[in-house]
Design a protein around this motif. Structure first.
Motif, mmCIF file in Angstrom:
data_model
loop_
_atom_site.group_PDB
_atom_site.id
_atom_site.type_symbol
_atom_site.label_atom_id
_atom_site.label_comp_id
_atom_site.label_asym_id
_atom_site.label_seq_id
_atom_site.Cartn_x
_atom_site.Cartn_y
_atom_site.Cartn_z
ATOM 1 N N TYR A 144 59.392 2.386 -150.883
ATOM 2 C CA TYR A 144 59.106 3.278 -152.064
ATOM 3 C C TYR A 144 58.303 4.885 -151.364
ATOM 4 O O TYR A 144 57.767 4.687 -150.656
ATOM 5 C CB TYR A 144 58.148 2.840 -152.960
ATOM 6 C CG TYR A 144 57.518 3.380 -154.100
ATOM 7 C CD1 TYR A 144 58.359 3.244 -155.393
ATOM 8 C CD2 TYR A 144 56.288 4.111 -153.965
ATOM 9 C CE1 TYR A 144 58.057 3.975 -156.475
ATOM 10 C CE2 TYR A 144 56.107 4.879 -155.403
ATOM 11 C CZ TYR A 144 56.908 4.873 -156.367
ATOM 12 O OH TYR A 144 56.517 5.480 -157.554
ATOM 13 N N ASP A 145 59.104 5.870 -152.066
ATOM 14 C CA ASP A 145 58.790 7.182 -151.593
ATOM 15 C C ASP A 145 57.285 7.566 -152.369
ATOM 16 O O ASP A 145 56.877 7.670 -153.306
ATOM 17 C CB ASP A 145 59.640 8.164 -152.261
ATOM 18 C CG ASP A 145 59.442 9.640 -151.814
ATOM 19 O OD1 ASP A 145 58.699 9.463 -150.710
ATOM 20 O OD2 ASP A 145 59.739 10.556 -152.403
ATOM 21 N N THR A 150 55.480 8.876 -146.626
ATOM 22 C CA THR A 150 56.812 7.967 -146.415
ATOM 23 C C THR A 150 57.691 8.690 -145.350
ATOM 24 O O THR A 150 57.881 9.988 -145.311
ATOM 25 C CB THR A 150 57.548 7.892 -147.668
ATOM 26 O OG1 THR A 150 56.799 7.131 -148.763
ATOM 27 C CG2 THR A 150 58.829 6.943 -147.428
ATOM 28 N N HIS A 151 57.975 7.960 -144.278
ATOM 29 C CA HIS A 151 59.039 8.250 -143.229
ATOM 30 C C HIS A 151 59.702 7.026 -143.035
ATOM 31 O O HIS A 151 59.307 5.709 -142.887
ATOM 32 C CB HIS A 151 58.250 8.853 -141.845
ATOM 33 C CG HIS A 151 57.672 9.796 -142.013
ATOM 34 N ND1 HIS A 151 57.838 11.287 -142.246
ATOM 35 C CD2 HIS A 151 56.067 9.952 -142.470
ATOM 36 C CE1 HIS A 151 56.927 12.062 -142.335
ATOM 37 N NE2 HIS A 151 55.617 11.368 -142.357
ATOM 38 N N SER A 155 66.126 8.277 -142.642
ATOM 39 C CA SER A 155 65.893 9.668 -143.307
ATOM 40 C C SER A 155 65.885 10.763 -142.059
ATOM 41 O O SER A 155 65.894 11.797 -142.296
ATOM 42 C CB SER A 155 64.856 9.790 -144.161
ATOM 43 O OG SER A 155 63.613 9.584 -143.611
#
Length: 451
Positions: A144-145, A150-151, A155
């Protein structure tokens, strides 16, 4: 270990998980509160609180199970394993909604591995390693962003993509930083896998060593208990033998006088002869017991040829039990010796007496070779040994009958046979008859027929 000890152990293990989960629930609530209100991180608070609430409900159910366990409900390792799986699933969901692999609390997966390695069998431990590893890997790519937190490895740009933008210094610098962090995330996952495997490998073995030690301690305790019981019985038997000596001698004298005075009476002579044999047997048993008390070395074991030993024993038993039929089927191999003494003889006699009480047909005394052991088998047409009695014998526990009276015969046979390196087991023959098997080590395993 017996089932009662196993149940108590699993009850304690489940209680530890219950306490640990209480600590985890409090810690999770504090962490979510500090991150959301203290650091203003935009966490998905609602689903996280739902997960924590479900964990609390699981702990309510666990408390109910613990109460049942106190009433001797069986708690197996499968239940402890399922409880650990619930904790792994809850931790995975909480980490998903709080930054994924970037969340520093992702390292708590290793705690589940450690607990499994200590409490569970190896197969369950490796399942926990595999499940937590898969959860770690999935969280490395999907989460969940959460802004600023968040990493994920999915990505992050690869090193090859950085080389393609070599002309853009500022952009390259940014990508290099991202690539370095990407390598860091990959390293975290690899490090977790290595640590989890090492923990499972070594802690499982340490836990197995502890379990083996506990089993050995339990075995020694049960053996000491058996030795103590035998010593008590020996003292009581010695006292009884001393007290019985005088009346038995009087009965023997009276029997001899009756035989002499009724020498011409053919109707009562068979009965008097039987009475004389039984009294003689009792006197001989008392004399043997008193000899052992006065001279313990009289019971020293010696090496005997197995067929001669069994033939002599069966003849004596037939002489003292004329109304019962005993058939011998001995292995044809000659020269095989076992360590035998009066205790072994008495053990086999006890088994023959037990078979005679429950069998309407002839009793079979069989010997056969099984590698380096001689199997002495007493076979009868009775109902066989109940599983409860077999369980008590295995755990060196006293055996009682339906009226609560202690049955010492089998208990003593089992204990005495184990002292000479043998074993007692129960089975059914191919014809469906019940059989008791004494496995005794062979002293001379030569097959050449020499004594």
């Amino acid at each position: 270990m017996n089932s009662n000890l196993e149940n108590i152990t699993q009850n304690k293990n489940l209680r530890l998980l219950f306490l640990l989960r209480n600590v985890a629930i409090v810690g999770q609530l504090l962490s979510v509160s500090v991150a959301y209100w203290g650091f203003s991180l935009k966490l998905a608070v609602e689903p996280m609180l739902v997960v924590i609430g479900l964990l609390a409900l699981v702990n309510v159910f666990t408390a109910y199970r613990l109460k049942q366990g106190a009433n001797r409900l069986e708690l197996g390792r499968q239940e402890v394993f399922i409880q650990l799986l619930i904790d792994v699933l809850a931790l995975s969901v909480l980490i998903y909604f709080s930054g994924g692999i970037s969340n520093p609390f992702i390292g708590f997966f290793i705690l589940q591995v450690v607990i499994a390695a200590i409490l569970l069998e190896p197969i369950y431990t490796w399942l926990i390693v595999a499940i937590t590893g898969c959860a770690y890997l999935i969280l490395s790519y999907v989460s969940y962003d959460v802004a600023g937190l968040t990493h994920s490895m999915a990505s992050m740009p690869s090193v090859s993509s950085i080389a393609g933008h070599a002309g853009h210094a500022g952009h390259v610098g940014h990508q290099v930083n991202d690539s370095s962090f990407n390598l860091h995330l990959h390293g975290m996952f690899l490090g977790y896998v290595i640590v989890a495997v090492l923990v499972a490998f070594f802690v499982v073995r340490m836990a197995n060593n502890l379990r083996e030690r506990d089993q050995e301690i339990y075995r020694i305790q049960q053996q000491a208990y058996s030795e103590t019981e035998i010593m008590k019985l020996g003292m009581l038997a010695a006292g009884a033998a001393h007290e019985l000596g005088t009346p038995l001698n009087a009965i023997q004298l009276a029997t001899d006088e009756l035989k002499a005075s009724l020498d011409g009476n053919d109707e009562v002579q068979p009965t008097l002869n039987l009475l004389a044999r039984q009294v003689s047997r009792c006197c001989q048993s008392v004399n043997d017991l008193m000899t052992v008390v006065r001279q313990p070395r009289a019971m020293n074991a010696s090496e005997v040829e197995i067929n001669q030993f069994l033939l002599s024993l069966s003849e004596n038993w037939n002489h003292l039990n004329p109304t019962k039929q005993l058939e011998c089927h001995l292995d044809a191999t000659q020269g095989l010796k076992v360590v035998a003494d009066k205790l072994l003889s008495q053990s086999i006699i006890n088994l023959l007496d037990n078979a005679a009480r429950v069998s309407d047909e002839a009793i079979q005394l069989i010997s056969r070779i099984d590698q380096n052991t001689i199997e002495i088998i007493v076979q009868d047409s009775g109902p066989g040994m109940p599983e409860e009695v077999q369980r008590k014998l295995k755990n060196h526990m006293p055996i009682t009958d339906g009226q609560g009276k202690v049955r010492l015969g089998l208990f003593l046979v089992n204990t005495l046979v184990q002292r000479i390196g043998g074993a007692l087991s129960f089975d059914k023959s191919s014809s469906g008859k019940s059989q008791v098997i004494l496995s005794i080590p062979v002293v001379d395993n030569s097959m050449n027929g020499e004594g």
